[in-house]
Write a protein that holds these residues in place. Structure first.
Motif, PDB file in Angstrom:
ATOM      1  N   ILE A  77       0.840  -1.204   0.000  1.00 20.67           N
ATOM      2  CA  ILE A  77       0.000   0.000   0.000  1.00 20.67           C
ATOM      3  C   ILE A  77       0.874   1.253   0.000  1.00 20.67           C
ATOM      4  N   LEU A  78       1.911   1.254   0.837  1.00 22.38           N
ATOM      5  CA  LEU A  78       2.818   2.396   0.910  1.00 22.38           C
ATOM      6  C   LEU A  78       3.567   2.586  -0.404  1.00 22.38           C
ATOM      7  N   THR A  79       3.974   1.489  -1.036  1.00 17.89           N
ATOM      8  CA  THR A  79       4.655   1.591  -2.333  1.00 17.89           C
ATOM      9  C   THR A  79       3.772   2.287  -3.358  1.00 17.89           C
ATOM     10  N   THR A 261      11.508  -4.065   0.006  1.00 15.28           N
ATOM     11  CA  THR A 261      12.507  -3.632  -0.970  1.00 15.28           C
ATOM     12  C   THR A 261      11.908  -2.622  -1.940  1.00 15.28           C
ATOM     13  N   ALA A 262      10.667  -2.855  -2.360  1.00 17.20           N
ATOM     14  CA  ALA A 262      10.002  -1.941  -3.291  1.00 17.20           C
ATOM     15  C   ALA A 262       9.809  -0.567  -2.671  1.00 17.20           C
ATOM     16  N   VAL A 263       9.466  -0.524  -1.379  1.00 22.67           N
ATOM     17  CA  VAL A 263       9.303   0.759  -0.681  1.00 22.67           C
ATOM     18  C   VAL A 263      10.620   1.527  -0.697  1.00 22.67           C
ATOM     19  N   VAL A 264      11.709   0.837  -0.356  1.00 17.20           N
ATOM     20  CA  VAL A 264      13.027   1.483  -0.295  1.00 17.20           C
ATOM     21  C   VAL A 264      13.431   2.002  -1.675  1.00 17.20           C
ATOM     22  N   VAL A 265      13.250   1.168  -2.715  1.00 18.77           N
ATOM     23  CA  VAL A 265      13.632   1.565  -4.075  1.00 18.77           C
ATOM     24  C   VAL A 265      12.815   2.773  -4.537  1.00 18.77           C
ATOM     25  N   THR A 266      11.506   2.759  -4.255  1.00 19.84           N
ATOM     26  CA  THR A 266      10.638   3.855  -4.690  1.00 19.84           C
ATOM     27  C   THR A 266      10.998   5.155  -3.988  1.00 19.84           C
TER      28      THR A 266
END
Length: 443
Positions: A77-79, A261-266
């Motif tokens: 959701i955050l991503t 990982t997706a959150v960090v990358v975004t």
């Protein structure tokens, strides 16, 4: 004689079950939040039936959300929220438009593709309908599409939010039925793509008939140039879905780890591009928390309800009642699909899963349906319900952001419902569609 047996079986449950069900329906009609309606029904069922100790309720609430897999829900959701705030979602649209610019109905097809791309990250159909609708409906109208049809197209494309992995719906149903979310993600890939293709084909056919939008008449060189330019301007946006798919389908990351990982990358891309600032975080986190705060209480309340219904023998009685009427495999599947589409019209995915999955799974087992295939069929049928006139959830979302009449949008959604229903029937009757990508143990 048969009807007497069914009546006896249904009567064996009694008001221990039917009373709380009527209470649940009354609370829904009164617009009480779903999680509170489920909680009230579960408590009432426990108090009236006393088949399980009341102390179980508090313990089950904790057990219902004490799962590592559920951590993936707020992360996805955050991503999705970060994608919108950083403008990366518009990069998806640019690439999708370049991919389809040579086709008849190019921007309409691009809209459907970007719904699929966005869904593969956010995992939410309502979020996809709102985010993509704000970006595309105005341009669809400028391209020649009638506004009601443009709204219906976005509503249909956004259904892929729960159908294309990674999807919050598959995480929840995996938790409810004790199935690995990673396995369901792999199984859902082909069905999700088929649904996406069915929407693209429908838009192409409608365009050819009504000539809403032109397209084509460009050389391969021009198309390659446009695609190369859009990828050059926005290739980095695809790092986010790339990380998710690579991590999950290679087996190197769990869905939760892939979400983190997706959150960090975004966030990293947002800072590098200068489109995300520290001041954006409070509003972004609050927005994600609101969505997460709707989902997790429903999941928590579902466990005591499911345990009480199991103790009362509700699933077994339901299976007996249905199979007493017919044991025809094809008719029973049609019955399940009908129930799921009707439920998808009036309620969000999560409450439908936590209420109906434990009830319908024994019926699917009884007719020999693979549990993976059942999960994919269930989520797909619920997705069709989201645009089924006149109550589909996505129809209300796009109506809310555009002010267009629900009935006008619903009328234009009928072709999409038909083609998506055809794919749902294929999934239900052809197990290989759901199991081809899985290890031999699941086939």
């Amino acid at each position: 004689m048969l009807w007497n047996q069914i009546a006896q079986e249904a009567g064996a449950i009694g008001w221990d079950f039917y009373g709380p069900v009527l209470l649940f329906l009354a609370l829904i009609i009164l617009a009480v939040p779903i999680w509170a309606a489920i909680a009230a029904s579960a408590v009432t069922m426990l108090l009236v039936s006393q088949v399980l100790p009341m102390s179980l309720f508090g313990e089950s609430l904790f057990d219902g959300i004490d799962a590592f897999a559920l951590t993936a829900v707020p992360l996805f959701i955050l991503t999705g929220d970060v994608l919108v705030r950083t403008g990366l979602s518009r990069k998806f649209l640019d690439v999708a438009e370049a991919l389809t610019c040579w086709t008849r109905g190019g921007f309409g097809s691009a809209t459907v593709l970007v719904c699929g791309m966005f869904s593969a990250i956010s995992g939410s159909d309502a979020a996809g309908a709102a985010a993509v609708g704000r970006m595309t409906i105005g341009r669809l109208v400028e391209s020649g599409y009638p506004r009601p049809y443009a709204c219906a197209l976005v509503a249909a494309g956004a259904c892929t939010g729960i159908l294309i992995p990674p999807s919050i719906a598959y995480i929840v149903i995996g938790l409810v039925l004790g199935i690995s979310a990673s396995t369901l993600f792999q199984a859902a890939l082909i069905p999700g793509v088929l649904i996406l293709l069915s929407i693209l084909i429908t838009n192409t056919v409608v365009n050819r008939k009504h000539a809403y939008e032109g397209g084509g008449l460009i050389t391969v060189g021009e198309w390659t140039k446009q695609l190369g330019q859009s990828l050059g301007r926005g290739w980095y946006a695809f790092l986010v879905p790339g990380v998710i798919f690579w991590g999950i389908f290679s087996g190197r990351l769990t869905p939760t780890e892939a979400g983190a990982t997706a959150v960090v990358v975004t966030i990293f891309l947002g800072f590098i591009l200068g489109t995300l600032k520290l001041a954006d975080f409070p509003a972004m986190l609050v927005s994600s928390a609101k969505v997460n705060g709707v989902i997790l209480p429903i999941v928590a309340m579902s466990l005591p309800l499911s345990q009480t219904m199991a103790a009362l023998g509700v699933p077994q009685s339901f299976v007996f009642s249905v199979t007493s009427l017919t044991d025809n495999y094809y008719l029973l599947i049609l019955l399940m699909i009908g129930i799921l589409i009707a439920a998808g019209c009036v309620m969000e995915t999560t409450p439908n899963i936590v209420i109906l999955a434990p009830l319908l799974k024994p019926l699917a087992d009884n007719i020999g349906m693979n549990e993976i295939q059942f999960c994919i069929m269930m989520i797909t049928a619920l997705g069709v319900g989201f645009i089924t006139p006149p109550l589909g959830l996505n129809l209300f979302v796009v109506s809310g952001i555009t002010g267009e009449s629900i009935l006008k949008i619903a009328a234009r959604a009928v072709p999409f419902v038909f083609f998506m229903l055809c794919v749902t029937l294929m999934i239900a009757y052809i197990p290989a569609i759901s199991t081809t990508l899985l290890p031999e143990i699941y086939k």
